[in-house]
Design a protein around this motif. Structure first.
Motif, mmCIF file in Angstrom:
data_model
loop_
_atom_site.group_PDB
_atom_site.id
_atom_site.type_symbol
_atom_site.label_atom_id
_atom_site.label_comp_id
_atom_site.label_asym_id
_atom_site.label_seq_id
_atom_site.Cartn_x
_atom_site.Cartn_y
_atom_site.Cartn_z
ATOM 1 N N LYS A 198 1.133 -0.816 0.268
ATOM 2 C CA LYS A 198 -0.086 0.148 -0.272
ATOM 3 C C LYS A 198 0.769 1.188 -0.197
ATOM 4 O O LYS A 198 1.038 1.968 -0.583
ATOM 5 N N SER B 92 -1.191 -11.823 -5.355
ATOM 6 C CA SER B 92 -1.827 -12.570 -5.586
ATOM 7 C C SER B 92 -2.780 -11.347 -5.910
ATOM 8 O O SER B 92 -1.912 -10.477 -6.055
ATOM 9 N N VAL B 93 -4.708 -11.587 -6.353
ATOM 10 C CA VAL B 93 -4.980 -10.167 -6.152
ATOM 11 C C VAL B 93 -5.861 -9.580 -5.389
ATOM 12 O O VAL B 93 -5.017 -8.401 -5.631
ATOM 13 N N GLU B 94 -5.261 -10.355 -4.282
ATOM 14 C CA GLU B 94 -5.226 -9.149 -2.794
ATOM 15 C C GLU B 94 -3.714 -8.582 -2.675
ATOM 16 O O GLU B 94 -4.399 -7.028 -1.999
ATOM 17 N N VAL C 197 -2.077 -6.674 -5.099
ATOM 18 C CA VAL C 197 -2.652 -5.799 -6.348
ATOM 19 C C VAL C 197 -3.718 -5.338 -5.616
ATOM 20 O O VAL C 197 -2.921 -3.525 -6.003
ATOM 21 N N ASP C 198 -4.272 -5.677 -5.056
ATOM 22 C CA ASP C 198 -5.294 -4.873 -4.322
ATOM 23 C C ASP C 198 -5.583 -4.188 -3.793
ATOM 24 O O ASP C 198 -5.518 -2.328 -3.588
ATOM 25 N N GLU C 199 -3.636 -4.234 -2.313
ATOM 26 C CA GLU C 199 -2.994 -3.986 -1.761
ATOM 27 C C GLU C 199 -2.254 -2.468 -2.087
ATOM 28 O O GLU C 199 -2.659 -1.113 -1.793
ATOM 29 N N TYR D 233 -2.988 -1.013 -5.608
ATOM 30 C CA TYR D 233 -4.049 -0.338 -6.158
ATOM 31 C C TYR D 233 -4.475 0.712 -4.932
ATOM 32 O O TYR D 233 -5.580 1.853 -5.526
ATOM 33 N N ALA D 234 -4.168 0.393 -3.556
ATOM 34 C CA ALA D 234 -5.063 1.064 -2.471
ATOM 35 C C ALA D 234 -4.666 2.381 -2.309
ATOM 36 O O ALA D 234 -4.959 2.770 -2.276
ATOM 37 N N LYS E 51 -4.639 5.170 -5.371
ATOM 38 C CA LYS E 51 -5.869 5.457 -5.251
ATOM 39 C C LYS E 51 -5.682 6.574 -3.934
ATOM 40 O O LYS E 51 -6.414 7.574 -4.516
ATOM 41 N N THR F 172 -0.982 -3.777 -17.974
ATOM 42 C CA THR F 172 -0.069 -4.748 -16.872
ATOM 43 C C THR F 172 0.419 -5.740 -17.852
ATOM 44 O O THR F 172 -0.609 -6.643 -18.405
#
Length: 339
Positions: free
Chosen positions: A69, A104-106, A108-110, A112-113, A116, A131
């Motif tokens: 993050k 993991s997908v998670e 990548v989410d972290e 992009y959090a 953002k 990507t």
């Protein structure tokens, strides 16, 4: 047999100069190309600003201690800092990532959090990117588009003798934060049972992991009616970046050691690590503060701004670039920052 020249013999800036040697801009709307913090493009009533940065795992960051993050946030902040250094305002950003299958997908989410969160803080839109897969860790490439009024753009090559030399915030913290994190990593590798000793070191750790581009000062300079005569962001270290301004402007400079802003926690961390705090301030890099010059006539307008330190002045080229030490001697300044 074709001769081979090692890139290390040129260094980063020598390589950039070599690449630039054969480049000629042919588009009438290209105002400024290679050689500043951002390219400048004529878009009508204003100038457009375009900058790009690449961050590579194992070179620019270590995921052993770098939260994803924070990495997302820093990726945006570092590029926005280049727009700030042109006295501009960021508008849109694209982010390219290349990831391996260990993410993991998670994860990548972290990442992009963080991206953002930075976009929200700096008031920019994430408008695209690419990507890709990677076989050698995480790669991040960020491009930022910004704008600046044509009469407000600030370059590196326009400092003049007798201008005052200013810096935002404080220096050396990011480098010392990195040294502390590296030290704790080695302790952990030797004994995974050991707890990291980072208590009371939040500030320098934050300076490394989550730096803030100084857009706040850009707004404050505008409010004060001050247009810097030259500017650069401090990514490579004060000494290296000041030498850029001086070389490109054809001037010298004097920096007063006693005026270099060093935070108390930075000073304590330097003492603990047996690193000179002034050495860290001059050569550490990654502070993402702004180094800029102003005419003496503007001193009164910003002298009381607590975010700005007056650290020296621009001199004639014949005087060179030097550090005026507390012992009242002059030491030539050399670039020992990041390459």
């Amino acid at each position: 047999m074709e001769s081979r020249t090692e890139i290390s013999s040129l260094g980063e800036f020598g390589l950039i100069q070599r690449i630039n040697k054969g480049v000629t801009n042919t588009q009438p709307d290209t105002v400024r190309g290679i050689g500043d913090d951002a390219a400048v493009i004529d878009i009508g009533e204003e100038y457009g600003l375009l900058t790009t940065d690449t961050l590579l795992e194992g070179v620019h960051f270590d995921l052993t201690f770098f939260p994803l993050k924070h990495l997302g946030y820093k990726s945006i902040s570092a590029s926005v800092s280049d727009i700030a250094a042109m006295n501009g305002y960021p508008r849109q950003v694209t982010v390219n990532i290349a990831i391996s299958n260990r993410f993991s997908v998670e994860a990548v989410d972290e990442f992009y959090a963080g991206v953002k969160a930075a976009c929200k803080d700096f008031n920019v839109d994430l408008v695209g990117g690419d990507t890709s897969s990677s076989r050698s860790g995480l790669l991040i490439s960020v491009s930022v588009f910004g704008k600046v009024k044509k009469d407000k753009v600030v370059y590196r090559n326009t400092a003049k003798a007798n201008d005052l030399l200013c810096v935002t915030g404080d220096l050396g913290g990011a480098y010392l934060g990195l040294q502390l994190l590296e030290r704790e990593k080695q302790v952990f590798l030797a004994n995974p049972e050991m707890q990291p000793e980072l208590e009371g070191k939040d500030y320098v750790i934050q300076r490394q992991l989550r730096p803030e581009a100084r857009m706040d000062v850009i707004y404050e300079l505008e409010e004060a009616g001050v247009l810097p005569t030259s500017m650069i962001d401090l990514s490579d270290g004060l000494a290296s970046d000041l030498l850029h301004i001086c070389a490109q402007s054809g001037v010298g400079a004097v920096v007063f050691e006693e005026r270099l802003p060093v935070d108390e926690q930075t000073f304590l961390a330097a003492t603990e690590l047996n690193i000179g705090p002034i050495t860290a301030a001059l050569n550490g890099g990654e502070d993402y503060e702004l180094l800029f010059t102003v005419s003496q006539a503007d001193y009164e307008k910003i002298k009381n701004n607590p975010k700005i330190s007056f650290i020296g002045y621009i001199a004639d080229k014949s005087e060179g670039v030097s550090l005026h030490t507390k012992a009242d001697s002059r030491v030539p300044m050399t670039a020992q920052g990041w390459t």
